[in-house]
Design a protein around this motif. Structure first.
Motif, PDB file in Angstrom:
ATOM      1  N   VAL A  35       6.382   5.928  -6.352  1.00  0.00           N
ATOM      2  CA  VAL A  35       5.564   7.132  -6.533  1.00  0.00           C
ATOM      3  C   VAL A  35       4.439   6.839  -7.521  1.00  0.00           C
ATOM      4  N   ASP A  36       4.751   6.174  -8.630  1.00  0.00           N
ATOM      5  CA  ASP A  36       3.718   5.805  -9.601  1.00  0.00           C
ATOM      6  C   ASP A  36       2.673   4.884  -8.971  1.00  0.00           C
ATOM      7  N   ARG A  37       3.134   3.916  -8.181  1.00  0.00           N
ATOM      8  CA  ARG A  37       2.220   2.996  -7.486  1.00  0.00           C
ATOM      9  C   ARG A  37       1.273   3.785  -6.574  1.00  0.00           C
ATOM     10  N   LEU A  38       1.835   4.710  -5.839  1.00  0.00           N
ATOM     11  CA  LEU A  38       1.018   5.508  -4.917  1.00  0.00           C
ATOM     12  C   LEU A  38       0.052   6.425  -5.670  1.00  0.00           C
ATOM     13  N   MET A  39       0.510   6.992  -6.751  1.00  0.00           N
ATOM     14  CA  MET A  39      -0.360   7.868  -7.547  1.00  0.00           C
ATOM     15  C   MET A  39      -1.529   7.097  -8.163  1.00  0.00           C
ATOM     16  N   ASN A  40      -1.392   5.797  -8.296  1.00  0.00           N
ATOM     17  CA  ASN A  40      -2.467   4.962  -8.844  1.00  0.00           C
ATOM     18  C   ASN A  40      -3.298   4.270  -7.770  1.00  0.00           C
ATOM     19  N   ASP A  41      -3.002   4.540  -6.516  1.00  0.00           N
ATOM     20  CA  ASP A  41      -3.700   3.905  -5.397  1.00  0.00           C
ATOM     21  C   ASP A  41      -4.880   4.780  -4.971  1.00  0.00           C
ATOM     22  N   SER A  42      -6.071   4.388  -5.366  1.00  0.00           N
ATOM     23  CA  SER A  42      -7.258   5.203  -5.081  1.00  0.00           C
ATOM     24  C   SER A  42      -7.667   5.163  -3.611  1.00  0.00           C
ATOM     25  N   SER A  43      -7.033   4.303  -2.815  1.00  0.00           N
ATOM     26  CA  SER A  43      -7.397   4.234  -1.403  1.00  0.00           C
ATOM     27  C   SER A  43      -6.715   5.319  -0.564  1.00  0.00           C
TER      28      SER A  43
ATOM     29  N   ARG B 110      -6.521   6.993   6.713  1.00  0.00           N
ATOM     30  CA  ARG B 110      -5.334   6.729   7.536  1.00  0.00           C
ATOM     31  C   ARG B 110      -4.832   5.297   7.411  1.00  0.00           C
ATOM     32  N   GLN B 111      -5.706   4.340   7.503  1.00  0.00           N
ATOM     33  CA  GLN B 111      -5.299   2.937   7.411  1.00  0.00           C
ATOM     34  C   GLN B 111      -4.640   2.648   6.060  1.00  0.00           C
ATOM     35  N   SER B 112      -5.213   3.172   5.001  1.00  0.00           N
ATOM     36  CA  SER B 112      -4.637   2.987   3.666  1.00  0.00           C
ATOM     37  C   SER B 112      -3.304   3.707   3.529  1.00  0.00           C
ATOM     38  N   LEU B 113      -3.196   4.892   4.110  1.00  0.00           N
ATOM     39  CA  LEU B 113      -1.921   5.618   4.081  1.00  0.00           C
ATOM     40  C   LEU B 113      -0.842   4.843   4.837  1.00  0.00           C
ATOM     41  N   ASN B 114      -1.214   4.246   5.956  1.00  0.00           N
ATOM     42  CA  ASN B 114      -0.260   3.431   6.703  1.00  0.00           C
ATOM     43  C   ASN B 114       0.213   2.249   5.866  1.00  0.00           C
ATOM     44  N   ALA B 115      -0.704   1.592   5.185  1.00  0.00           N
ATOM     45  CA  ALA B 115      -0.318   0.460   4.330  1.00  0.00           C
ATOM     46  C   ALA B 115       0.564   0.929   3.175  1.00  0.00           C
ATOM     47  N   ALA B 116       0.175   2.022   2.540  1.00  0.00           N
ATOM     48  CA  ALA B 116       0.915   2.534   1.381  1.00  0.00           C
ATOM     49  C   ALA B 116       2.323   2.970   1.750  1.00  0.00           C
ATOM     50  N   PHE B 117       2.489   3.520   2.943  1.00  0.00           N
ATOM     51  CA  PHE B 117       3.793   4.012   3.389  1.00  0.00           C
ATOM     52  C   PHE B 117       4.447   3.070   4.404  1.00  0.00           C
ATOM     53  N   LYS B 118       4.127   1.770   4.291  1.00  0.00           N
ATOM     54  CA  LYS B 118       4.814   0.719   5.071  1.00  0.00           C
ATOM     55  C   LYS B 118       4.825   1.026   6.566  1.00  0.00           C
ATOM     56  N   ASN B 119       3.634   1.408   7.076  1.00  0.00           N
ATOM     57  CA  ASN B 119       3.487   1.763   8.497  1.00  0.00           C
ATOM     58  C   ASN B 119       4.457   2.857   8.927  1.00  0.00           C
ATOM     59  N   PHE B 120       4.771   3.714   7.987  1.00  0.00           N
ATOM     60  CA  PHE B 120       5.651   4.867   8.216  1.00  0.00           C
ATOM     61  C   PHE B 120       7.007   4.454   8.774  1.00  0.00           C
TER      62      PHE B 120
END
Length: 186
Positions: free
Chosen positions: A84-92, A61-71
């Motif tokens: 999308v490419d950045r997110l697809m390469n984010d293993s967190s 959840r914390q990583s998803l919040n960071a990846a999606f700019k706190n939604f």
């Protein structure tokens, strides 16, 4: 005749004392929500949970919040193929292109709902009360990667459907004091 399994523990029982489930259960699950970023996060988390355990989602959840700019709906609505490419390469985070694409699409849908209803919270309130099947149909018209289970869990998590907590749960009584939509609609 359908039998109910009364031996399986409820979420209330599973969450008790658990480092991830406990705080979510005690402080968020089933509580009424109107904040757009929180509503967007909850919908997205339910989408990302599809096919996985809720524990996996809570751990990420914390990583998803960071990846999606706190939604932040505005920020996510502007994500492009590089994001999308950045997110697809984010293993967190949970890396699933369909779910990532749906999140971006859904952010844009929320912006459209702002224009027609003022906010996502207003849209939800104006649609209520609907049956579970009707809710699912309405969500499918407006959002991607949506199914009955996702809609049910999302609506339970924000206080629109009953069932987040059993009546013997201490949180159930806290939520009842807040007069969630499911209680008012009865």
């Amino acid at each position: 005749m359908t039998t109910v399994d009364t031996t399986s523990p409820t979420y209330c029982e599973i969450a008790e004392g658990h480092p991830f489930h406990g705080p979510y259960h005690n402080n968020e699950y089933g509580f009424p929500v109107v904040n757009e970023s929180i509503l967007f996060e909850r919908l997205t988390l339910e989408i990302f949970q599809a096919g996985l355990s809720w524990l996996v989602v809570l751990k990420k959840r914390q990583s998803l919040n960071a990846a999606f700019k706190n939604f932040d709906v505005e920020c996510v609505s502007k994500f492009d193929r590089y994001d999308v490419d950045r997110l697809m390469n984010d293993s967190s985070i949970i890396r699933n292109r369909l779910k990532i694409d749906a999140t971006i699409f859904n952010a844009n849908s929320l912006i459209s709902l702002r224009q027609t209803h003022g906010s996502f919270a207003n849209w939800l309130f104006e649609k209520n009360p609907l049956s579970k099947e009707e809710w699912c149909q309405v969500f499918k018209k407006n959002f991607k990667f949506i199914g009955q289970k996702i809609v049910d869990e999302f609506l339970m998590s924000i206080g629109y459907l009953e069932g987040a907590h059993h009546e013997n749960c201490h949180v159930y009584h806290e939520i009842k004091k807040l007069k969630p939509i499911w209680l008012i609609a009865k």
